[in-house]
Structures are given as structure tokens and as C-alpha cells.
Design an enzyme around this catalytic site. Structure first.
Site, mmCIF file in Angstrom:
data_model
loop_
_atom_site.group_PDB
_atom_site.id
_atom_site.type_symbol
_atom_site.label_atom_id
_atom_site.label_comp_id
_atom_site.label_asym_id
_atom_site.label_seq_id
_atom_site.Cartn_x
_atom_site.Cartn_y
_atom_site.Cartn_z
ATOM 1 C CG ASP A 346 -1.917 1.054 1.267
ATOM 2 O OD1 ASP A 346 -2.765 1.066 0.361
ATOM 3 O OD2 ASP A 346 -1.883 1.900 2.191
ATOM 4 C CD GLU A 375 -2.170 2.157 -3.494
ATOM 5 O OE1 GLU A 375 -3.287 2.482 -3.919
ATOM 6 O OE2 GLU A 375 -1.815 2.370 -2.329
#
Ligand code: CA
Length: 658
Positions: A346, A375
Site C-alpha cells: 500500500d 502503489e
């Protein structure tokens, strides 16, 4: 007044402390034995706290409530470590630590390295991990998967554990639990496969599960209360979340049930990816990290406050030795103890490149087929320079780690920041280059005009495994809702065609394709854009949609099969992409037509033509000479064609020669 004075005094003291001990000054502890080392004969407890002048271990009978039955002073060891060794079998005993810094005691906190905790994660627990293994765990084996540059063989399916089974029409007994995803042959009210068996039937290779480490937002002590969260608020990184277990009070249960779930996936031929959130903690100030070593584990602003590249109040300093060590040991632990097959980071753009590459190297040493991606962005500014962080633009510097391509995501369906914006699949003009950039997996291709790509003006991948190709995930509206909202005038039939076109682009493009659970049968979240705590009525998968949209479901299944059968859609180098993908320069606006030289890639399809028509109007394309077979195309009857072929409005077609 008095209270404010003390707060001010504390703040000044902290400033002083931070000035005195800049983070680099703390000696790093080299051993791999922080936390608990358990045997039936003894337990050794160890923490790291260089600024402490004293440290204590407190033992409890229960995971919550009551008072400590014993307090033990820890002995100072090398490089800021503190430890004690207690004889006897302490299995099932709960414990906390506290440290004395500048004459004041910290809060009592759970061991940051805890592998088991009490309900709601406030106390760590002494656990005998061997006793948590389900029958056959030693023989649990991940289904085989190619290593390294063949990561493009993966088809990822992103799922929230609770969403899969919470709805009554899932036909699953253990609703919302780890065990719900161990149930085989479960069926919806309409008699179609649901849960684990549905996913197996769909043919994806990897289940990516939203966070299932112990997170903060759900009160585990109240399982009957209506509560919901995605879980992006980490509490104990090395412990499974309690609310997905049948008994959150006994940590051995959640560990055992999670292992059962992983084994069930493996037996069904599916690999498991863990969504990890090392970029921030639920609450930095009160976190065990910050209580034991104030100011160390997080990045700070110039005024001394926590910097916030995550928009969650803090960001971890992964570049510091002890934070780097923590993250590395944590992923290694999940890979070894829980047989994890991959990790999704994340806000990976918060982390430094060096840490990410170290993680990749160490994980791939123990298992070269572990899938890593994240990400490549942050949710705010970070004090660590861009050049050092695992941002999308630095993707080519990441070894064995992919980044999500927001270029293709938004090229397909419009920017996530404007709900009315459309993309190629929903009929927006001039999105061809953004989609083409996705087709070539963000590589440097002479026929992609980078000036016209929505975000990136430069290719950023080093290889196709470096990029995740997708058009939706748990964040922002699901594809169906997005298409519905951005195309208010479109009829249902048209919207279905848009969804199918969007997913065809994802599943035929180079890179690693990624699907959000339920997209194959037009999952809706009823227009809720950020459903992180929106409850089961919004998030729970409505399995009746499978029957309603069975044609789409079966179409997606067909696409996945096609991809898996043909290496031409799964190239392994940017060189191959450049050499073997050729775009038709004569394709009209709103369409993309390209050919793949399958023969050069040892594909049984020697030549392939892929056509996407984002326009409402049908469009006739001229196929290269020879006879072609239709693999995907609106007119299913037309199996062999030559010369002209009419691609229906808002649809895709795939042709091949054997
Ligand atoms: Ca929890």
C-alpha cells in the site's frame, strides 16, 4: 492551564530528545531475535529502545482487563536492546512492555514484533506457533508458478475476506470469516458456484486479499455489532486480524483459521497475495513503535511533527535501519510461517527504493516465485526526496516489483478525481495513446505517442513484470458504478459492453492483469466511492448478480483462459513488445487495432490481431491477408474470416492464424 503547561513541557522535552538523538545516532540492533523467542523450557523477551534508562516486561493472565501478575525489569544489552529470559512454559501468557525515558515511563504497549495478541491487539501473547498448524500444514504447497520475468503469467483477483461470504446469498456457513473461504462447492441462491469455488472456476491465479494483519478499526470484542472496515489501519503487523476468526479472544484460533484458508486456496490451485500497509500506523503517537523509541520510526516535518505522505497522520521512515529491518523481517515471517505467495504494498511510494529492493532480494532468495507489487505513489508530500522513493516514475529501478499503472486505469474509464470523466471504453475521444501505453506495459514503444498519454510523459517500466495493468480496485468507484455515473445517457446494454471492453483491454494487455472481485458479474457498490467503512450492504458481494450477468461472467472466464493459453499476451521483455506488437496506424479515432507476431513468441497462434472499438458505431476493419479465426468477437457465428470484419460498437475482437 496546568495540563497545557505539562503538554508544553513534554513537547519541549521531546524536542530536546530528538535534537540530542538524531535518528542516525541510535545504534541499530543486528540480531534477528527481537520480540519473543519461545520454547517449552523458556521464553526470552527482547526489545530495542536506545533512549531508555530502564525497561519492564509485564505479564498478564488475560488479553484484556485485570492487572499484571508479574513485572520484570529488563536487562540492558548490546546496541539499545533490553531483554529477559524466563524459565518454564509461558504459552498463553499475555505481556506488554514499557520503557523509562527522561525520567518518565512510556505507555504500556504490545511487543511490536508480537506474533500473537489478545483481543483488539493491546497485549502480546506467548504463542507456540507449531500448535497453531492445521492438519497437513507441513505439506501445504503453493501451486507452481513461474519465477521472476514470468510474473506476467499471473491473473490477480483482489478480494476483501468479509465481502466474499457475508451475504446470505453466498450460501457460505462461516460468513465474513477466514473459514468462509475454505468452504468448497458453495452455491448462490440460484445454484451457481460462490466463494472459493467461484474464484477457482473463474481461472485467476492469485487471490489478493485486502489487509488481514491485525488492524485497529473493528472492535473484535463485539462480533455481533455491525462493523466494517477495509483494514488499512495497522496495529500489529505480524498478527492476523481477529475479527475474521471465530474466536478473537484466543489468538491461536485466528492463526489456525488463517492457515486453513491459505491451505484451501493452495489446494484449489490458487496463490495468495497479502495486502500490506507498512507505510503508516493507525496512530503514531500511541503506537508501540513510538512509545518504545519516540520519534524514531516515523518521518518528521521541520517543525518536529509527523510528516504525512499517507494522508493518515504519519508515514514510516523505511529508510532507517530499524524500520527497514522490521518491515523486512515482517514480510519474511509471513512468507515462511503463513506460506504467503505475494505482497501488495500500500502506498509503496512512501518507501525507499533500497528497502523495497532488499525485500525483493530476500524474499526471492527463499522463494523466487513470490509476486511483489505496489502503489507507486503517495497521498501527500514526503520529506524523503522523490528520487529515493518507490514511485511509479522510478519503477525501472525496482527489481522484481511491479507498480500499478494509473495511466491505463484512467485511460480506460476516466480519471478517478472526476466522476463524470470518461475513458476509451466509455467513449471519450483522444484516449487511444493512454490505452496503447497500457497495452505495451508502460514500455518505450515507437508507436506510442507519449505526448498524448494522460499522465506519464516517459516510459517507466524495465519489463512487463514491472507493471500492473488494471482499470479498477477497492479504491474509488467499482467499474460498473463508474461507467453508470459517467454515462448517464447510456442504456444497460451499452454499459455492459463498456465493462466488457474495459476488461478485455486489461486481460489482453502486456503486464500483470489485475481484477477487482465481482467485476466479472458487474459488481456494484451502489455508487459509494470510498466504501472503506460503508458496511456489508455496500461492500458485501451480491452473488445473485452472477446469475443476472452470467454472460459477462463467462466472457471474462473465456478471456482469462485465452490469456493463460497464449504467451503472446504475456511477453517477458520490453524488447519482445517492441519487436512483436505493431499498431495499425490507419485505425480511425476511437479505435485501436494491433497485431502480435505470435510465432516469434512460440505461441500456437502464429499471428494475432486485436481490435478495440470505443465508438458507439460499428467499424469495419481490414484484416491482413489470409484466413483468420475469430477468438473474441461480437458475432460468435463468424468463426473463419478473411478481408473485412465488422467490429461492433463498444466492443473488442481478437483474430488469429495458427
Ligand atoms: Ca484488530
Amino acid at each position: 492551564m496546568k495540563k497545557h503547561f505539562f503538554i508544553l513541557l513534554f513537547f519541549v522535552a521531546m524536542q530536546h530528545l530528538q535534537a540530542q538523538y538524531t535518528t542516525e545516532n541510535y545504534p541499530a540492533y543486528k540480531g534477528k531475535d527481537l520480540g519473543l523467542t519461545y520454547s517449552k523450557a523458556s521464553s526470552t523477551f527482547k526489545i530495542w529502545s536506545p533512549p531508555a534508562s530502564a525497561a519492564e516486561l509485564l505479564l498478564y493472565k488475560n488479553g484484556d482487563g485485570g492487572t499484571a501478575f508479574k513485572t520484570i525489569e529488563l536487562t540492558q544489552g548490546a546496541n539499545g536492546s533490553w531483554q529477559t529470559k524466563l524459565s518454564g512454559d509461558l504459552k498463553g501468557t499475555y505481556y506488554t512492555f514499557r520503557v523509562k525515558i527522561m525520567e518518565s515511563w512510556s505507555n504500556e504497549v504490545a511487543d511490536p514484533y508480537a506474533k500473537a495478541v489478545g483481543v483488539n491487539g493491546q497485549r502480546a501473547m506467548v504463542i507456540d506457533l507449531k500448535s497453531t498448524n492445521p492438519a497437513g500444514w507441513a505439506k501445504d504447497k503453493s501451486p507452481s508458478f513461474s519465477a521472476n520475468n514470468k510474473a506476467t503469467d499471473a491473473v490477480i483477483y483482489e478480494l476483501h475476506i468479509r465481502d466474499a461470504s457475508i451475504n446470505k446469498n453466498a450460501g457460505i456457513v462461516h460468513k465474513g470469516k477466514y473459514l468462509g473461504l475454505t468452504e468448497k462447492g458453495t452455491k448462490s441462491n440460484e445454484g451457481l458456484l460462490s466463494g472459493l469455488s467461484h474464484i477457482k472456476e473463474l481461472g485467476v491465479t492469485h487471490i489478493h486479499l485486502l489487509p488481514f494483519f491485525d488492524y485497529n478499526s473493528v472492535d473484535e470484542s463485539k462480533p455481533e455489532k455491525a462493523q466494517y472496515n477495509w483494514g488499512y489501519d495497522p496495529l500489529n503487523y505480524n498478527v492476523p486480524e481477529g475479527s475474521y476468526s471465530t474466536d478473537p479472544f484466543n489468538c491461536a484460533t485466528r492463526i489456525n483459521e488463517l492457515k486453513q484458508m491459505i491451505a484451501a486456496f493452495h489446494k484449489s490451485g490458487l496463490r495468495v497475495v497479502m495486502d500490506v500497509v507498512y507505510n503508516h500506523v493507525a496512530d503514531a503517537g500511541s503506537s508501540n513503535f513510538n512509545q518504545l523509541v519516540p520519534g524514531y520510526y516515523f518521518r518528521h516535518k521541520k517543525d518536529g511533527g509527523f510528516s504525512d505522505a499517507t494522508a493518515c497522520g504519519n508515514e514510516v521512515a523505511s529508510e532507517l535501519p530499524m524500520m527497514r529491518k522490521f518491515i523486512l523481517e515482517s514480510v519474511l515471517y509471513w512468507a515462511k510461517e503463513y506460506h504467503m505467495d505475494g505482497f501488495r504494498f500500500d502506498l509503496m511510494g512512501v518507501h525507499d527504493i533500497k528497502t523495497m529492493n532488499l525485500i525483493s532480494a530476500e524474499l526471492h532468495k527463499i522463494n523466487p516465485s513470490i509476486l511483489l507489487y505496489g502503489e507507486g505513489w503517495t497521498a501527500g508530500a514526503s520529506p524523503l526526496p522523490d528520487s529515493l522513493r518507490a514511485l511509479k516514475k522510478n519503477a525501472h529501478l525496482l527489481k522484481g516489483i511491479a507498480v500499478f499503472s494509473d495511466d491505463v486505469r484512467d485511460g480506460i474509464k476516466g480519471t478517478v478525481f472526476d466522476l463524470k470523466d470518461k475513458g476509451f471504453a466509455s467513449g471519450k475521444a483522444a484516449m487511444e495513446e493512454s490505452v496503447k501505453f497500457g497495452i505495451v506495459a508502460a514500455s518505450n514503444h515507437p508507436q506510442v505517442d507519449m505526448e498524448k498519454v494522460n499522465y506519464s510523459k516517459k516510459a517507466y517500466s524495465s519489463a512487463p513484470w514491472n507493471v500492473i495493468t488494471y482499470c479498477e480496485c477497492h479504491d474509488n468507484n467499482v467499474l460498473w458504478d463508474r461507467l453508470t455515473m459517467s454515462c448517464p445517457d447510456a442504456g444497460r446494454e451499452e454499459l455492459v459492453k463498456m465493462q466488457e471492453l474495459a476488461l478485455t483491454i486489461v486481460l489482453t494487455s502486456q503486464g500483470i492483469p489485475f481484477l477487482h472481485a465481482g467485476t466479472e458479474f458487474l459488481r456494484t457498490k451502489k455508487g459509494v466511492e470510498n466504501s472503506f467503512n460503508a458496511g456489508d450492504s455496500i461492500n458485501g458481494i451480491d452473488w445473485s448478480l452472477k446469475k443476472e450477468n452470467l454472460t459477462t461472467n463467462n466472457y471474462i472466464k473465456q478471456l482469462i483462459q485465452m490469456r493463460k493459453a497464449h504467451p503472446a499476451f504475456r511477453m517477458t521483455s520490453n524488447e519482445d513488445i517492441k519487436k512483436n506488437i505493431h499498431f495499425d496506424e490507419k485505425a480511425i479515432k476511437g479505435t485501436i487495432v494491433y497485431s502480435i507476431n505470435g510465432a516469434a513468441l512460440k505461441d500456437s497462434w502464429k499471428k494475432i490481431v486485436v481490435a478495440f472499438n470505443g465508438n458507439k458505431k460499428e467499424h469495419t476493419i481490414i484484416l491482413p491477408t489470409g484466413n483468420w479465426k475469430v477468438a473474441i468477437g461480437a458475432d460468435k457465428k463468424q468463426q473463419a474470416v478473411s478481408g473485412k470484419f465488422t467490429v461492433e460498437g463498444i466492443s473488442a475482437a481478437v483474430f488469429y492464424q495458427e
